[in-house]
Scaffold this motif. Structure first.
Motif, PDB file in Angstrom:
ATOM      1  N   UNK A 252      24.435 -18.900  -9.088  1.00  0.00           N
ATOM      2  CA  UNK A 252      24.968 -20.000 -10.094  1.00  0.00           C
ATOM      3  C   UNK A 252      25.742 -21.019  -9.367  1.00  0.00           C
ATOM      4  N   UNK A 253      25.454 -22.262  -9.862  1.00  0.00           N
ATOM      5  CA  UNK A 253      26.039 -23.386  -9.157  1.00  0.00           C
ATOM      6  C   UNK A 253      27.056 -24.069 -10.071  1.00  0.00           C
ATOM      7  N   UNK A 254      28.106 -24.714  -9.816  1.00  0.00           N
ATOM      8  CA  UNK A 254      28.850 -25.696 -10.707  1.00  0.00           C
ATOM      9  C   UNK A 254      29.212 -27.066 -10.112  1.00  0.00           C
ATOM     10  N   UNK A 255      29.069 -27.858 -10.736  1.00  0.00           N
ATOM     11  CA  UNK A 255      29.560 -29.273  -9.960  1.00  0.00           C
ATOM     12  C   UNK A 255      31.015 -29.152  -9.428  1.00  0.00           C
ATOM     13  N   UNK A 256      31.383 -29.815  -8.223  1.00  0.00           N
ATOM     14  CA  UNK A 256      32.424 -30.445  -7.693  1.00  0.00           C
ATOM     15  C   UNK A 256      32.845 -31.648  -8.237  1.00  0.00           C
ATOM     16  N   UNK A 257      34.195 -31.816  -8.927  1.00  0.00           N
ATOM     17  CA  UNK A 257      34.535 -33.077  -9.148  1.00  0.00           C
ATOM     18  C   UNK A 257      34.505 -34.153  -8.232  1.00  0.00           C
ATOM     19  N   UNK A 258      34.425 -35.252  -8.562  1.00  0.00           N
ATOM     20  CA  UNK A 258      34.285 -36.616  -7.447  1.00  0.00           C
ATOM     21  C   UNK A 258      35.366 -36.610  -6.490  1.00  0.00           C
ATOM     22  N   UNK A 259      36.809 -35.881  -7.019  1.00  0.00           N
ATOM     23  CA  UNK A 259      37.775 -36.157  -5.881  1.00  0.00           C
ATOM     24  C   UNK A 259      37.781 -34.685  -5.269  1.00  0.00           C
ATOM     25  N   UNK A 260      36.779 -33.742  -5.389  1.00  0.00           N
ATOM     26  CA  UNK A 260      36.853 -32.635  -4.590  1.00  0.00           C
ATOM     27  C   UNK A 260      37.433 -31.418  -4.967  1.00  0.00           C
ATOM     28  N   UNK A 261      38.457 -31.637  -5.974  1.00  0.00           N
ATOM     29  CA  UNK A 261      39.390 -30.751  -6.297  1.00  0.00           C
ATOM     30  C   UNK A 261      38.816 -29.612  -6.943  1.00  0.00           C
ATOM     31  N   UNK A 262      39.237 -28.363  -6.292  1.00  0.00           N
ATOM     32  CA  UNK A 262      38.776 -27.122  -6.714  1.00  0.00           C
ATOM     33  C   UNK A 262      39.718 -26.227  -7.446  1.00  0.00           C
ATOM     34  N   UNK A 263      40.762 -26.717  -7.637  1.00  0.00           N
ATOM     35  CA  UNK A 263      41.932 -26.061  -7.846  1.00  0.00           C
ATOM     36  C   UNK A 263      41.731 -25.253  -9.231  1.00  0.00           C
ATOM     37  N   UNK A 264      40.951 -25.778  -9.933  1.00  0.00           N
ATOM     38  CA  UNK A 264      40.496 -25.407 -11.393  1.00  0.00           C
ATOM     39  C   UNK A 264      39.777 -24.184 -11.474  1.00  0.00           C
ATOM     40  N   UNK A 265      39.194 -23.558 -10.102  1.00  0.00           N
ATOM     41  CA  UNK A 265      38.092 -22.789 -10.238  1.00  0.00           C
ATOM     42  C   UNK A 265      38.717 -21.413  -9.627  1.00  0.00           C
ATOM     43  N   UNK A 266      38.881 -20.474 -10.315  1.00  0.00           N
ATOM     44  CA  UNK A 266      39.397 -19.073  -9.852  1.00  0.00           C
ATOM     45  C   UNK A 266      38.478 -18.229  -8.824  1.00  0.00           C
ATOM     46  N   UNK A 267      39.021 -18.117  -7.873  1.00  0.00           N
ATOM     47  CA  UNK A 267      38.177 -17.347  -6.870  1.00  0.00           C
ATOM     48  C   UNK A 267      37.779 -15.887  -7.148  1.00  0.00           C
ATOM     49  N   UNK A 268      36.829 -15.460  -6.949  1.00  0.00           N
ATOM     50  CA  UNK A 268      36.509 -14.171  -7.146  1.00  0.00           C
ATOM     51  C   UNK A 268      37.391 -12.985  -6.149  1.00  0.00           C
ATOM     52  N   UNK A 269      37.041 -11.845  -6.423  1.00  0.00           N
ATOM     53  CA  UNK A 269      38.072 -10.734  -5.680  1.00  0.00           C
ATOM     54  C   UNK A 269      38.079 -11.014  -4.193  1.00  0.00           C
ATOM     55  N   UNK A 270      36.703 -11.555  -3.700  1.00  0.00           N
ATOM     56  CA  UNK A 270      36.518 -11.774  -2.096  1.00  0.00           C
ATOM     57  C   UNK A 270      36.105 -13.245  -2.222  1.00  0.00           C
ATOM     58  N   UNK A 271      36.814 -14.041  -1.411  1.00  0.00           N
ATOM     59  CA  UNK A 271      36.582 -15.513  -1.385  1.00  0.00           C
ATOM     60  C   UNK A 271      35.367 -15.717  -0.771  1.00  0.00           C
ATOM     61  N   UNK A 272      34.236 -16.028  -1.502  1.00  0.00           N
ATOM     62  CA  UNK A 272      32.636 -16.368  -1.051  1.00  0.00           C
ATOM     63  C   UNK A 272      32.304 -17.711  -1.553  1.00  0.00           C
ATOM     64  N   UNK A 273      32.090 -18.682  -0.657  1.00  0.00           N
ATOM     65  CA  UNK A 273      31.828 -19.986  -1.298  1.00  0.00           C
ATOM     66  C   UNK A 273      30.875 -20.692  -0.306  1.00  0.00           C
TER      67      UNK A 273
END
Length: 280
Positions: A252-273
């Motif tokens: 699945x894919x989700x949009x990245x805000x225009x400012x690139x802020x990913x702070x509101x996206x909680x990572x999974x148990x293993x960081x896979x991006x």
């Protein structure tokens, strides 16, 4: 640095990087330490784009005529990757390792690719791995040109089906030292173009209006949270760049805000991006 460049009026140059905060496991008699890292991403593949050495650009394609043949100067190929010492000169390409020709088929057709080539500095047997849409699982096969002397010769590839829509012809693992002057896409698999090939109509050259590049996956254990995905050095010419991110290996894919802020996206148990960068 990794760059995303476009040859059309969308984006001239982008550099993308990811900032993440990771919690390092404590060593003996120490507390856990939180560190922030900036990771430069490498492009892996894309759609309507060409990736090489971290450089990604929008490419162009050629319209397949409904019948007959059309010619393409070798230096006008959609994309070329070179062997050491390779380059373009007087319309020909010297020592290419890989050549890409993107086509748009108005209907499903059968076509043969004729390649005007000579041995150059190549030694021994000459070979080319040819395929259509091989990046997406299409079949490939070897072409073994007979080049008995230093002269130019027309070499026929394997007749192939070009289904309606955007198609990608790859010539890969080309023997180092070979020189290529031109390509002819023809509906006649038995008649080489001959010396008057320049009298054939040129293939219609069309720029892509948009495309996408995908970064490689990077995996980190113990990622506390993602900070931001940044694009810097961007120059837009009436176009725009958008990003999407995936934390589940592309399910699945989700949009990245225009400012690139990913702070509101909680990572999974293993960081896979993985990042998906679109040029519009």
């Amino acid at each position: 640095m990794n760059r995303l460049t476009a040859t059309t009026a969308a984006c001239v140059a982008c550099i993308f990087a990811l900032c993440l905060a990771s919690t390092c496991p404590p060593s003996y008699a120490q507390e856990a330490v939180t560190k922030t890292k900036t990771v430069q991403w490498r492009a892996s593949n894309g759609w309507r784009t060409w990736s090489e050495d971290g450089l990604v650009r929008l490419s162009h394609h050629f319209a397949i005529p409904p019948e007959g043949a059309c010619r393409i100067e070798a230096s006008d190929a959609s994309a070329v990757a070179w062997h050491p010492g390779g380059g373009a000169e007087d319309g020909a390409i010297r020592s290419p390792g890989r050549v890409e020709l993107f086509f748009d088929a108005p209907a499903t057709v059968q076509r043969s690719l004729w390649v005007l080539m000579r041995r150059g500095t190549a030694e021994g047997e000459i070979s080319i791995l040819e395929g259509v849409d091989a990046t997406w699982g299409g079949s490939v096969s070897w072409v073994k040109p007979e080049l008995p002397d230093a002269d130019w010769h027309w070499v026929r590839g394997n007749p192939r089906e070009y289904r309606q829509g955007a198609r990608e012809l790859q010539l890969d693992r080309i023997t180092p030292g070979v020189e290529i002057a031109a390509f002819v896409l023809s509906d006649d698999p038995d008649a080489p173009p001959g010396e008057d090939w320049r009298d054939l109509p040129p293939a219609e050259h069309v720029e892509w209006a948009n495309g996408e590049a995908f970064t490689d996956y990077l995996r980190y254990a113990a990622v506390r949270h993602w900070r931001a995905a940044r694009l810097t050095g961007v120059q837009l010419n009436g176009g725009r760049v958008v990003m999407r991110c995936s934390f589940d290996h592309g399910e699945s894919w989700q949009p990245v805000p225009d400012d690139g802020d990913l702070a509101g996206i909680a990572p999974a148990e293993v960081g896979d991006l993985r990042l998906r960068v679109g040029v519009l």
